[in-house]
Design a protein around this motif. Structure first.
Motif, PDB file in Angstrom:
ATOM      1  N   ARG A  94       5.307   0.379  -9.206  1.00  0.00           N
ATOM      2  CA  ARG A  94       4.440   0.709 -10.350  1.00  0.00           C
ATOM      3  C   ARG A  94       3.205   1.494  -9.950  1.00  0.00           C
ATOM      4  NH1 ARG A  94       4.984  -4.767 -13.842  1.00  0.00           N
ATOM      5  NH2 ARG A  94       6.963  -4.230 -14.810  1.00  0.00           N
ATOM      6  N   SER A  95       2.743   1.290  -8.746  1.00  0.00           N
ATOM      7  CA  SER A  95       1.553   2.051  -8.348  1.00  0.00           C
ATOM      8  C   SER A  95       1.832   3.546  -8.249  1.00  0.00           C
ATOM      9  CB  SER A  95       1.021   1.546  -7.002  1.00  0.00           C
ATOM     10  OG  SER A  95       0.476   0.273  -7.160  1.00  0.00           O
ATOM     11  N   GLY A 144       0.791  -1.226   0.000  1.00  0.00           N
ATOM     12  CA  GLY A 144       0.000   0.000   0.000  1.00  0.00           C
ATOM     13  C   GLY A 144       0.815   1.263   0.000  1.00  0.00           C
ATOM     14  N   LYS A 184      -0.418  -8.985  -7.289  1.00  0.00           N
ATOM     15  CA  LYS A 184      -0.882  -9.542  -8.563  1.00  0.00           C
ATOM     16  C   LYS A 184      -0.186 -10.845  -8.877  1.00  0.00           C
ATOM     17  CE  LYS A 184      -1.075  -5.610 -11.245  1.00  0.00           C
ATOM     18  NZ  LYS A 184      -1.277  -4.817 -12.429  1.00  0.00           N
ATOM     19  N   ARG A 185       1.152 -10.842  -8.763  1.00  0.00           N
ATOM     20  CA  ARG A 185       1.883 -12.015  -9.230  1.00  0.00           C
ATOM     21  C   ARG A 185       1.889 -13.143  -8.214  1.00  0.00           C
ATOM     22  NH1 ARG A 185       7.732 -12.018  -7.840  1.00  0.00           N
ATOM     23  NH2 ARG A 185       8.163 -13.160  -9.768  1.00  0.00           N
ATOM     24  N   TYR A 204      -4.984  -3.730  -2.455  1.00  0.00           N
ATOM     25  CA  TYR A 204      -3.636  -4.049  -2.911  1.00  0.00           C
ATOM     26  C   TYR A 204      -3.648  -4.725  -4.277  1.00  0.00           C
ATOM     27  CZ  TYR A 204      -2.919  -3.436   2.097  1.00  0.00           C
ATOM     28  OH  TYR A 204      -2.927  -2.937   3.371  1.00  0.00           O
ATOM     29  N   ASN A 249      -3.779  -3.946  -7.245  1.00  0.00           N
ATOM     30  CA  ASN A 249      -2.982  -3.452  -8.366  1.00  0.00           C
ATOM     31  C   ASN A 249      -1.488  -3.473  -8.074  1.00  0.00           C
ATOM     32  OD1 ASN A 249      -4.910  -2.915 -10.323  1.00  0.00           O
ATOM     33  ND2 ASN A 249      -5.533  -1.044  -9.278  1.00  0.00           N
ATOM     34  N   GLU A 250      -1.114  -3.885  -6.873  1.00  0.00           N
ATOM     35  CA  GLU A 250       0.320  -3.889  -6.568  1.00  0.00           C
ATOM     36  C   GLU A 250       0.939  -5.148  -7.148  1.00  0.00           C
ATOM     37  OE1 GLU A 250       1.393  -2.774  -2.654  1.00  0.00           O
ATOM     38  OE2 GLU A 250       0.027  -1.079  -2.655  1.00  0.00           O
ATOM     39  N   ASN A 251       2.139  -4.969  -7.641  1.00  0.00           N
ATOM     40  CA  ASN A 251       2.780  -6.043  -8.381  1.00  0.00           C
ATOM     41  C   ASN A 251       2.893  -7.290  -7.550  1.00  0.00           C
ATOM     42  OD1 ASN A 251       5.610  -7.478  -9.129  1.00  0.00           O
ATOM     43  ND2 ASN A 251       4.573  -6.738 -10.942  1.00  0.00           N
ATOM     44  N   TRP A 252       3.326  -7.200  -6.311  1.00  0.00           N
ATOM     45  CA  TRP A 252       3.542  -8.395  -5.482  1.00  0.00           C
ATOM     46  C   TRP A 252       2.235  -9.157  -5.303  1.00  0.00           C
ATOM     47  CZ3 TRP A 252       0.982  -9.087  -0.844  1.00  0.00           C
ATOM     48  CH2 TRP A 252       0.351  -7.959  -0.297  1.00  0.00           C
ATOM     49  N   PRO A 308       0.710  -6.490 -16.335  1.00  0.00           N
ATOM     50  CA  PRO A 308       0.584  -7.792 -15.688  1.00  0.00           C
ATOM     51  C   PRO A 308       1.653  -7.999 -14.625  1.00  0.00           C
ATOM     52  CG  PRO A 308       0.852  -8.017 -18.074  1.00  0.00           C
ATOM     53  CD  PRO A 308       0.976  -6.564 -17.760  1.00  0.00           C
ATOM     54  N   GLY A 309       1.331  -8.850 -13.634  1.00  0.00           N
ATOM     55  CA  GLY A 309       2.227  -9.055 -12.505  1.00  0.00           C
ATOM     56  C   GLY A 309       3.553  -9.678 -12.887  1.00  0.00           C
ATOM     57  N   GLY A 310       3.539 -10.500 -13.931  1.00  0.00           N
ATOM     58  CA  GLY A 310       4.775 -11.161 -14.295  1.00  0.00           C
ATOM     59  C   GLY A 310       5.662 -10.340 -15.200  1.00  0.00           C
ATOM     60  N   ASN A 323       0.337   0.299 -12.870  1.00  0.00           N
ATOM     61  CA  ASN A 323      -0.066  -0.875 -12.090  1.00  0.00           C
ATOM     62  C   ASN A 323      -1.069  -1.742 -12.860  1.00  0.00           C
ATOM     63  OD1 ASN A 323      -2.280   0.762 -11.965  1.00  0.00           O
ATOM     64  ND2 ASN A 323      -2.182   1.135  -9.767  1.00  0.00           N
ATOM     65  N   LYS A 324      -1.426  -1.319 -14.044  1.00  0.00           N
ATOM     66  CA  LYS A 324      -2.295  -2.173 -14.868  1.00  0.00           C
ATOM     67  C   LYS A 324      -1.484  -3.208 -15.630  1.00  0.00           C
ATOM     68  CE  LYS A 324      -5.880   0.265 -13.770  1.00  0.00           C
ATOM     69  NZ  LYS A 324      -6.596  -0.201 -12.589  1.00  0.00           N
ATOM     70  N   ARG A 345       9.011  -2.890 -10.313  1.00  0.00           N
ATOM     71  CA  ARG A 345       7.708  -3.550 -10.209  1.00  0.00           C
ATOM     72  C   ARG A 345       6.949  -3.099  -8.972  1.00  0.00           C
ATOM     73  NH1 ARG A 345       8.858  -9.898 -11.638  1.00  0.00           N
ATOM     74  NH2 ARG A 345       9.269  -9.628 -13.850  1.00  0.00           N
ATOM     75  N   PHE A 346       7.683  -3.024  -7.865  1.00  0.00           N
ATOM     76  CA  PHE A 346       6.988  -2.708  -6.619  1.00  0.00           C
ATOM     77  C   PHE A 346       6.592  -1.232  -6.554  1.00  0.00           C
ATOM     78  CE2 PHE A 346      10.740  -0.719  -4.864  1.00  0.00           C
ATOM     79  CZ  PHE A 346      11.791  -1.424  -5.429  1.00  0.00           C
TER      80      PHE A 346
END
Lengths: 187, 514, 463
Positions: free
Chosen positions: A174-175, A102, B381-382, B374, B376-379, A184-186, A181-182, A171-172
């Protein structure tokens, strides 16, 4: 370290398309254009003050060397700035103190300020080129031509920067970047 | 390879507690059966270890489920597959209020045998209620154990028989017992259970693939006995520990000389003795804190179980102590093997416990409406969203009950880890000149030495400044920040075999590696 | 030996210098306007020149010869000295009276002019010379013999009917011819005492009246000839007769060439004529072979360039002056700023024409360079170039100062009766302004735009 390198690679992928256009433009300006080329015609019709030139007994060809040098140097400066700032954000995002869930979105303010500073620098550079007497070509530009250059450069290079930071931000973090943050997670 | 560990008495239970945490940190073998022996069924330490064992097994089952949450086999978190009987504790003497008199059927003995018993035992000793242990009377304990250890049908002893059968079948089996050399249950149980096991081995004609190891705890703590209400009571007198130890060591010296019972023995003690603030004769009030020397015994057991440990034919006796200064350092903790660095794994576990308990566990606790901020947060999501998403309901189910159970269980376990390490650190050096700063704990916990049930209180929440002290949590020169943890969980490669919450748990655990 | 070496070095040095100097090409191809001749004087020597004096013998002039108590009789004084004044201008003086015709006056009879009897006539009106003033007659004489100097003494009291049609052309034609030949007409008006009758004052409804109550009234000395001679006469009169503060006199010069001189001819333009220009970087001021002053300097676009000309340097004193000036200019630019590297083809002509503007006041003419409607300042031209700006200033139209000079001594036909009814003691001259206007218009018709000054700015416009 490897994550930072990964970020930088993604940054360059993001910057790539528009940066290539910029580089092509710079090379074109370095090589010079013929009077019949579309860009030269556009510059002659909408950017430079052909009437003033005609009054002074000149035409576009007489000042083309100055005009091309102007555009070339302007775009080199802006490209350099954009690449540096984008890389700076991408690397710096890895050092933002995002240590808890957050927290990343708080750093949106930081990104917004950074982006504003970048936009300000782009504006300042284009302003310097179009308003100061550093370049002779500046005096050949119309008011509307200057506006087009300032606004066009701003839009183009801010977009380039945005594409770079969109992909290159850690990555962390991105928000902290609008819409990043849209992704993809990977990715 | 099959591994069996038996913790005898309160000390054995405490050593087992250390061992369980070491196993959750990845220091243990692939599989392990654990059991405890204590006549004092309600012993606080035994209960604590029983609960911890249960938590470990349940959590591991939840997180090593190929159909649900799976950490996958390469994960070090809860690496050891620990099994136990439904009741992990074996009571030598069952029933309410057993006495030695009843065990040996004193009334039915012939007069001459009665006379012999009268010579060997005081009347008090014969009539002592043994439901809270043998009260530092190994003579009582020995007799009680010898009278009851032969029962193959007993769930506890059936495991021993199965172990020996497995060895006969060609599988390597290692059994390790831990106890104190002083006191009651431990002092009496250690040699007698060892000899009994050896006896079963001989009866079954098992001559190879079976190895027996043991850890003997020499005196490492003492306490002050209050004068009131102790008249006529049998209890462990700390001033007798050294004499008892001396006697026991002479006994073991002779025993090891003539009979190779153990393949490897690990001996350790402590000086100066840790002064425990509370004296309790037994029962659930005997809840002593975890102490550093017990960690040595646990690591000794894990070293014994390690596949790198080549057990020779001759009996080996290992002893260990810390450095000569007053300060206990990480370097005083031995490695389990060349591949397993105790300090790295334990500190990894502690960091994991910290970051899970205060950073990620709370974020994942609650309903989806609370957690989804949370998303939209990368951690998230993945690691979470993707792995708890239900394609049928088209929703992320992290907020569902079954997932929340796992999340909360893990948070509880993490609090246990933090409590364990904090309690050990404070209690070991309490009232001594010694120093131990393996971790910095004062910013996340409070220690009350005299509060038997809750010596250590872990703070529920930490403020930003306290969270920032994470990088000084483990007292070494390395500086791992919560930022690094966050970065790592976003970038660490996900093992393909991992599933559900196992993905997140393992990634977080690996992210805490230095 | 060392002497020879020294000589060789000196020759080489001079050769190099000349070569270097010869290579500079800082001027585009120019077509300079040639100044028109503004010759104010003839070659005629005063020793050979004749002076012809004509006295108006009309009866209205008689009142000048009688003193008016309490008033200064300048007429008598002036006429007394006129002979001597004439001798300053020419070698021989011829006297005449005119009225209906020109009648020569013998020299020994000159003294009669200041006596009332000169204006009497006992013959019949048809034979008398005092019934009218045909002022055109002396003008006709002046036309015939332009080399002389003609002095006409008259009250210039002409009715409107004498200033129209054929009567007027009798005056304007010879005047045109006089002016065409480069001559000028100076009119000196003198307020003198008057004790007599003023005749032929027109009435509104027709007819004329007379007036006898005037105590003062102007008479006029009209001098036709070279400006130099006119000035001489005026100067003499001023010195001898108009030195008292109470003396009232007015002067105007009717000329087709109110321009005194072309400033280039005598190299009167200096570096100080453009304020502070000498402080500019790399400043140099020089005249070219064809008298063109060139200001060479480096400047940024903030500089104000003002070229100043004193009116007294260009306008004939007392003349009608100049009502409008014109600037013709050409601006060239070269991208190459180094003079040595400029080729002929590098100079490009600017299409803008209105580059500078003129601001005038009573004393001077200010040319604001690069403040025209096409080029409002140096900021409107491109910096980083070398410019060559050629400016030629012309007097475009003559002025009408003289009409103003005599305005308060003039009365119109239509106002004359009413004015007379007011019993004025100081009487005005009928249609004086009209006469001056007519004379001026003739002079103006002959006026040609005259080049006053040419100059060039050769500057490097820095950013």
């Amino acid at each position: 370290m490897i994550n930072i390198i990964r970020s930088l690679i993604l940054t360059f992928i993001g910057l790539g398309p528009l940066a290539i256009l910029s580089i092509i433009f710079i090379i074109t300006m370095t090589a010079g254009l013929g009077p019949d080329s579309g860009i030269a015609i556009y510059i002659g019709d909408y950017i430079i003050n052909s009437e003033s030139l005609a009054d002074a007994g000149d035409d576009f060809e007489d000042v083309s060397a100055y005009i091309f040098k102007f555009f070339r140097d302007l775009n080199i400066s802006l490209l350099f700035l954009t690449v540096i700032m984008t890389m700076g954000w991408s690397v710096g995002s890895h050092y933002l103190n995002i240590d808890a869930p957050g927290k990343a979105k708080i750093y949106f303010i930081h990104w917004a300020i950074f982006t504003a500073i970048f936009s300000g620098l782009v504006f300042a550079i284009t302003f310097y080129f179009t308003q100061s007497t550093a370049y002779q070509a500046q005096q050949f530009l119309t008011g509307s031509g200057k506006t087009q250059i300032v606004l066009g450069s701003l839009v183009f290079y801010v977009l380039m920067y945005y594409a770079g930071v969109l992909l290159g931000t850690a990555r962390f973090a991105r928000s902290s970047v609008l819409l990043a943050n849209k992704l993809p997670g990977g990715f | 390879m099959k591994n069996f560990i038996i913790g005898i008495g309160g000390t054995g239970a405490k050593c087992l507690e250390h061992l369980l945490h070491c196993c959750s940190a990845g220091l243990g073998p692939k599989n392990l059966w654990a059991g405890m022996v204590d006549q004092d069924e309600a012993n606080g330490n035994v209960s604590r270890t029983k609960i911890l064992l249960s938590k470990y097994m349940n959590l591991r089952t939840s997180l090593r489920n190929e159909a649900g949450h799976d950490l996958a086999k390469d994960s070090n978190l809860f690496k050891t597959h620990i099994t136990a009987n439904n009741d992990a504790v074996w009571l030598p003497l069952k029933g309410a209020d057993p006495t030695l008199e009843e065990v040996i059927h004193y009334e039915l003995l012939k007069p001459e045998v009665k006379g012999l018993m009268d010579c060997l035992y005081d009347p008090d000793e014969l009539k002592q209620n043994l439901s809270e242990g043998f009260r530092a009377r190994p003579n009582i304990g020995a007799a009680a154990m010898l009278a009851t250890t032969a029962n193959e049908d007993d769930p506890f002893w059936s495991q021993v028989y199965k172990a020996i059968d497995a060895a006969r079948g060609g599988e390597e089996v290692r059994v390790f017992i831990i106890s104190s050399i002083f006191g009651g249950t431990g002092a009496s149980g250690f040699p007698n259970i060892a000899r009994r096991i050896k006896q079963i081995q001989k009866e079954k004609n098992v001559t190879s693939n079976f190895h027996l190891g043991g850890a003997l705890m020499l005196p490492y703590f003492n306490y002050e006995v209050p004068e009131e209400n102790m008249e006529g009571e049998l209890y462990a007198k700390p001033e007798e520990f050294l004499d008892q130890t001396k006697g026991a060591l002479q006994y073991y010296a002779k025993l090891f000389e003539y009979d190779k019972i153990f393949d490897q023995v690990y001996v350790t003690g402590w000086d100066p003795l840790t002064k425990l603030p509370n004296f309790k004769m037994g029962g659930n009030l005997q809840n002593n804190p975890p102490l550093f020397p017990e960690l040595y015994a646990a690591l000794g057991a894990l070293k014994f179980f390690s596949a790198d440990n080549k057990i020779s034919d001759t009996q080996e006796i290992f002893h260990i102590g810390k450095n000569e200064s007053n300060e206990i350092l990480w370097s005083d903790i031995p490695n389990v093997s060349n591949n397993l660095n105790s300090k790295d794994n334990i500190s990894n576990l502690i960091r994991f416990a910290f970051s899970y308990n205060w950073m990620y566990g709370p974020a994942l606790t609650g309903s989806w409406s609370k957690i989804k901020k949370y998303e939209n947060e990368n951690w998230f999501k993945r690691l979470i969203f993707k792995n708890t998403y239900n394609n049928d309901t088209k929703a992320c189910e992290v907020g569902h009950e079954q997932n929340q159970e796992v999340i909360l269980s893990m948070q509880e376990y993490c609090q246990d880890v933090l409590t364990w390490i904090t309690d050990m650190q404070y209690s070991t050096i309490a009232n001594t000149d010694q120093k131990m700063d393996l971790i910095i704990s004062d910013f996340f916990s409070e220690f009350a030495a005299k509060n038997t049930s809750t010596r250590v209180t872990i703070k529920e929440k930490l403020n930003a400044a306290e969270k920032n002290q994470f990088n000084t949590l483990i007292n070494d020169s390395k500086n791992l920040k919560l930022l690094n943890i966050m970065s790592n969980i976003c970038y660490k490669k996900i093992n393909r075999d991992q599933k559900g919450l196992g993905v997140f748990m393992d990634i977080l655990f690996r992210s805490c590696e230095q | 030996m060392s002497n020879n070496i020294f000589k060789i070095i000196a020759v080489l040095g001079v050769f190099t210098f000349l070569t270097v100097e010869a290579k500079e090409n800082c001027t585009p191809e120019l077509k300079l306007a040639q100044p028109s001749s503004i010759a104010q004087s003839t070659n005629t020597d005063s020793d050979t020149k004749s002076v012809f004096i004509y006295f108006d013998q009309s009866l209205s002039m008689q009142g000048y010869t009688k003193d008016q108590p309490g008033q200064n009789n300048l007429y008598v004084n002036v006429i007394d000295d006129l002979q001597q004044i004439a001798e300053n201008v020419g070698s021989k003086t011829y006297y005449h009276s005119f009225g209906k015709a020109i009648v020569p006056i013998k020299e020994n009879k000159i003294s009669q002019v200041i006596k009332p009897s000169f204006y009497d006539c006992t013959s019949s009106a048809a034979d008398c010379n005092n019934q009218e003033s045909k002022i055109h007659l002396p003008f006709k004489m002046a036309k015939t013999n332009p080399d002389g100097t003609y002095i006409i003494v008259t009250d210039l009291f002409l009715a409107s009917k004498q200033l129209v049609g054929g009567t007027l052309s009798q005056l304007t034609k010879p005047l045109k011819s006089i002016l065409k030949k480069g001559k000028s007409v100076g009119i000196i008006g003198v307020m003198s005492s008057f004790n007599g009758t003023i005749y032929d004052i027109p009435q509104r409804e027709g007819g004329t009246i007379s007036y006898t109550e005037a105590q003062k009234r102007p008479f006029y000395i009209i001098v036709i000839g070279d400006q130099k001679d006119i000035n001489q006469v005026k100067k003499n009169l001023e010195e001898q007769h108009f030195s008292d503060p109470g003396d009232q006199y007015k002067y105007t010069l009717i000329t087709s060439t109110p321009i005194l001189q072309n400033l280039n001819q005598n190299k009167l333009i200096t570096e100080d004529d453009i304020k502070n220009i000498s402080k500019a970087d790399n400043f140099k001021f020089e005249y070219s072979d064809n008298f063109l002053p060139i200001y060479k300097f480096d400047t940024n676009n903030k500089r104000n360039l003002k070229f100043k000309i004193q009116n007294s340097n260009i306008i004939v004193p007392g003349s009608t002056g100049v009502s409008s000036f014109k600037i013709t200019n050409t601006l060239w630019s070269s991208k190459q700023i180094n003079c040595r590297k400029i080729n002929d083809g590098d100079w490009k002509k600017d299409k803008r024409l209105d580059i500078s503007s003129i601001v005038r006041n009573e004393k001077e003419l200010n040319v604001q360079i690069f403040k025209g409607s096409d080029v409002e300042s140096l900021k409107k031209i491109f910096w980083g170039r070398r410019y060559f700006y050629l400016m030629e200033i012309y007097a475009q139209k003559p002025g009408n100062l003289s009409e103003e000079t005599f305005k308060d001594w003039s009365i119109r036909d239509s106002d004359a009766e009413e004015f007379t009814a007011g019993n004025p003691t100081e009487f005005k001259t009928l249609n004086l302004t009209k006469i001056i206007k007519i004379l001026n218009s003739v002079a103006n018709d002959e006026f040609k735009p005259t080049l006053i000054a040419s100059l060039a700015l050769n500057f490097n416009l820095l950013k």
